[in-house]
Design a protein around this motif. Sequence first.
Motif, PDB file in Angstrom:
ATOM      1  N   ILE A  61     -28.552 -39.940  41.199  1.00  0.00           N
ATOM      2  CA  ILE A  61     -28.846 -38.494  41.237  1.00  0.00           C
ATOM      3  C   ILE A  61     -29.830 -38.214  40.114  1.00  0.00           C
ATOM      4  CG2 ILE A  61     -27.806 -36.186  40.938  1.00  0.00           C
ATOM      5  CD1 ILE A  61     -25.122 -37.956  41.836  1.00  0.00           C
ATOM      6  N   ASP A  62     -31.100 -37.970  40.484  1.00  0.00           N
ATOM      7  CA  ASP A  62     -32.166 -37.843  39.494  1.00  0.00           C
ATOM      8  C   ASP A  62     -32.433 -36.356  39.214  1.00  0.00           C
ATOM      9  OD1 ASP A  62     -35.473 -39.410  39.139  1.00  0.00           O
ATOM     10  OD2 ASP A  62     -34.458 -37.838  37.985  1.00  0.00           O
ATOM     11  N   LEU A  63     -32.186 -35.940  37.983  1.00  0.00           N
ATOM     12  CA  LEU A  63     -32.329 -34.511  37.630  1.00  0.00           C
ATOM     13  C   LEU A  63     -33.752 -34.163  37.208  1.00  0.00           C
ATOM     14  CD1 LEU A  63     -28.998 -34.082  35.577  1.00  0.00           C
ATOM     15  CD2 LEU A  63     -29.370 -33.679  38.025  1.00  0.00           C
ATOM     16  N   GLY A  64     -34.639 -35.192  37.114  1.00  0.00           N
ATOM     17  CA  GLY A  64     -36.051 -34.910  36.803  1.00  0.00           C
ATOM     18  C   GLY A  64     -36.342 -34.936  35.310  1.00  0.00           C
ATOM     19  N   VAL A  65     -37.295 -34.103  34.896  1.00  0.00           N
ATOM     20  CA  VAL A  65     -37.704 -34.088  33.483  1.00  0.00           C
ATOM     21  C   VAL A  65     -37.302 -32.756  32.838  1.00  0.00           C
ATOM     22  CG1 VAL A  65     -39.686 -35.639  33.820  1.00  0.00           C
ATOM     23  CG2 VAL A  65     -40.014 -33.175  34.054  1.00  0.00           C
ATOM     24  N   ASP A  66     -37.394 -32.740  31.513  1.00  0.00           N
ATOM     25  CA  ASP A  66     -37.100 -31.518  30.756  1.00  0.00           C
ATOM     26  C   ASP A  66     -35.729 -30.957  31.159  1.00  0.00           C
ATOM     27  OD1 ASP A  66     -38.655 -28.172  30.531  1.00  0.00           O
ATOM     28  OD2 ASP A  66     -37.321 -29.266  29.152  1.00  0.00           O
ATOM     29  N   LYS A 110     -32.232 -29.601  30.768  1.00  0.00           N
ATOM     30  CA  LYS A 110     -31.422 -28.904  29.769  1.00  0.00           C
ATOM     31  C   LYS A 110     -29.998 -29.485  29.800  1.00  0.00           C
ATOM     32  CE  LYS A 110     -34.833 -25.782  29.251  1.00  0.00           C
ATOM     33  NZ  LYS A 110     -35.859 -26.780  29.735  1.00  0.00           N
ATOM     34  N   ALA A 111     -29.315 -29.407  28.683  1.00  0.00           N
ATOM     35  CA  ALA A 111     -27.956 -29.981  28.575  1.00  0.00           C
ATOM     36  C   ALA A 111     -27.039 -29.430  29.668  1.00  0.00           C
ATOM     37  CB  ALA A 111     -27.401 -29.674  27.201  1.00  0.00           C
ATOM     38  N   THR A 143     -34.662 -36.925  32.208  1.00  0.00           N
ATOM     39  CA  THR A 143     -35.368 -36.970  30.926  1.00  0.00           C
ATOM     40  C   THR A 143     -34.942 -35.740  30.133  1.00  0.00           C
ATOM     41  OG1 THR A 143     -37.274 -38.083  31.939  1.00  0.00           O
ATOM     42  CG2 THR A 143     -37.646 -36.999  29.817  1.00  0.00           C
ATOM     43  N   VAL A 144     -34.716 -35.937  28.881  1.00  0.00           N
ATOM     44  CA  VAL A 144     -34.079 -34.921  28.040  1.00  0.00           C
ATOM     45  C   VAL A 144     -34.911 -33.634  27.931  1.00  0.00           C
ATOM     46  CG1 VAL A 144     -35.106 -35.580  25.811  1.00  0.00           C
ATOM     47  CG2 VAL A 144     -32.723 -34.761  25.884  1.00  0.00           C
ATOM     48  N   ALA A 145     -34.248 -32.564  27.588  1.00  0.00           N
ATOM     49  CA  ALA A 145     -34.924 -31.257  27.471  1.00  0.00           C
ATOM     50  C   ALA A 145     -36.144 -31.348  26.540  1.00  0.00           C
ATOM     51  CB  ALA A 145     -33.919 -30.248  26.911  1.00  0.00           C
ATOM     52  N   GLY A 146     -37.250 -30.767  26.953  1.00  0.00           N
ATOM     53  CA  GLY A 146     -38.472 -30.729  26.130  1.00  0.00           C
ATOM     54  C   GLY A 146     -39.395 -31.891  26.377  1.00  0.00           C
ATOM     55  N   ASP A 147     -38.944 -32.868  27.183  1.00  0.00           N
ATOM     56  CA  ASP A 147     -39.708 -34.108  27.364  1.00  0.00           C
ATOM     57  C   ASP A 147     -40.145 -34.247  28.822  1.00  0.00           C
ATOM     58  OD1 ASP A 147     -39.241 -37.208  25.635  1.00  0.00           O
ATOM     59  OD2 ASP A 147     -40.589 -36.817  27.324  1.00  0.00           O
ATOM     60  N   LEU A 148     -41.455 -34.492  29.048  1.00  0.00           N
ATOM     61  CA  LEU A 148     -42.001 -34.523  30.408  1.00  0.00           C
ATOM     62  C   LEU A 148     -42.287 -35.943  30.905  1.00  0.00           C
ATOM     63  CD1 LEU A 148     -44.540 -31.558  30.021  1.00  0.00           C
ATOM     64  CD2 LEU A 148     -42.163 -31.501  30.851  1.00  0.00           C
ATOM     65  N   HIS A 149     -41.916 -36.953  30.118  1.00  0.00           N
ATOM     66  CA  HIS A 149     -42.209 -38.334  30.523  1.00  0.00           C
ATOM     67  C   HIS A 149     -41.194 -38.797  31.569  1.00  0.00           C
ATOM     68  CE1 HIS A 149     -44.161 -37.856  26.619  1.00  0.00           C
ATOM     69  NE2 HIS A 149     -45.013 -38.780  27.018  1.00  0.00           N
ATOM     70  N   ASP A 150     -41.660 -39.300  32.705  1.00  0.00           N
ATOM     71  CA  ASP A 150     -40.664 -39.745  33.694  1.00  0.00           C
ATOM     72  C   ASP A 150     -40.992 -41.083  34.343  1.00  0.00           C
ATOM     73  OD1 ASP A 150     -41.594 -37.706  36.613  1.00  0.00           O
ATOM     74  OD2 ASP A 150     -42.744 -39.053  35.314  1.00  0.00           O
ATOM     75  N   ILE A 151     -42.028 -41.742  33.945  1.00  0.00           N
ATOM     76  CA  ILE A 151     -42.328 -43.033  34.579  1.00  0.00           C
ATOM     77  C   ILE A 151     -41.215 -44.034  34.270  1.00  0.00           C
ATOM     78  CG2 ILE A 151     -43.935 -44.975  34.659  1.00  0.00           C
ATOM     79  CD1 ILE A 151     -46.160 -42.921  34.043  1.00  0.00           C
ATOM     80  N   GLY A 152     -40.842 -44.103  33.004  1.00  0.00           N
ATOM     81  CA  GLY A 152     -39.757 -45.010  32.623  1.00  0.00           C
ATOM     82  C   GLY A 152     -38.447 -44.622  33.284  1.00  0.00           C
TER      83      GLY A 152
END
Length: 213
Positions: free
Chosen positions: A119-124, A126-127, A94-103
């Motif tokens: 490979i799941d990098l999680g939320v927020d 950074k580029a 999920t892109v930087a600044g964003d905490l949504h990860d259900i989708g």
Amino acid sequence: MSKMLEIGAAIEAGKGKNVQDLIQAAIGEGMKPMDVLQGMIDAMGAVGEKFRTGEIYVPEMLIAARAMKKGLEVLRPLVVGESGATVGKFIVGTVAGDLHDIGKNLVAMMVESQGFDVIDLGVDVKAEKFVEAIKANPDCRVIGISVLLTTTMPAVKDTLSALAAAGVRNQVKVMVGGAPVTQAFVDNIGADGFAADAATAAGKAKELNKRLN
Ligand code: B1M
């Protein structure tokens, strides 16, 4: 009340254990895992609508999200199955600044079910973390960026620029999705693929993966 309605009510009430038990019962009664999944997504949409109209607030949204995730723990093995051989790697975050990860988690689950090594990098994310992950996985052909806020959509374009600046942009195809994302947005920022939901995302990942092999 149907099992699906009970699952939806348990998600909204943030009762994760109930959600898990009800899912087991629904599957035991013959409901297909994908139908249960769709019902859960619809239930989260209803939570979102209540938040939008000011009927509930962030804490309630959070407890519903947690219950949804508990449910996905039970559902995931039934959806992913034993996808042995991998067709390729899929880096997602999920892109930087964003905490949504259900989708994002649903997309990861569905892409994995199509035989990808995810490979799941999680939320927020950074580029530079996307850049590092691509450099660490030179055989990865597709990456996915999830975004749920209009305020974090610009960070998707920034991530694409960072990939180009690091010289890895042409190594991968980039798929973008999330509630506010449209094909027009994806075209406008120069990404390679858009999917409106997790099932479509799985097909798109396979299509993009072929384009670079
Ligand atoms: Co927030 N939130 N939230 N939220 N939240 C939304 C997104 C919002 C639409 C609610 C609303 O106003 N109706 C709104 C965004 C408005 C906008 O910008 N467009 C919003 C807001 C404003 C906020 C906060 C700013 C609230 C605040 O603090 N004032 C805040 C921001 C925090 C941050 O990110 N920095 C916030 C916080 C949260 C929680 C953390 C509490 C929680 C998330 C918990 C979590 O994810 N672990 C939360 C939740 C749960 C929601 C709603 C209710 C549900 C989102 C969700 O999980 N939907 C949401 C309302 C809504 O979307 N209707 C809302 C279920 C999920 C399956 O759908 O994520 O769309 P979705 O994923 C779909 C598709 O989009 C697609 O496939 C998925 C499955 O089919 N997809 C992809 C998703 N990613 C993809 C990637 C792909 C392809 C397809 O390729 C890579």
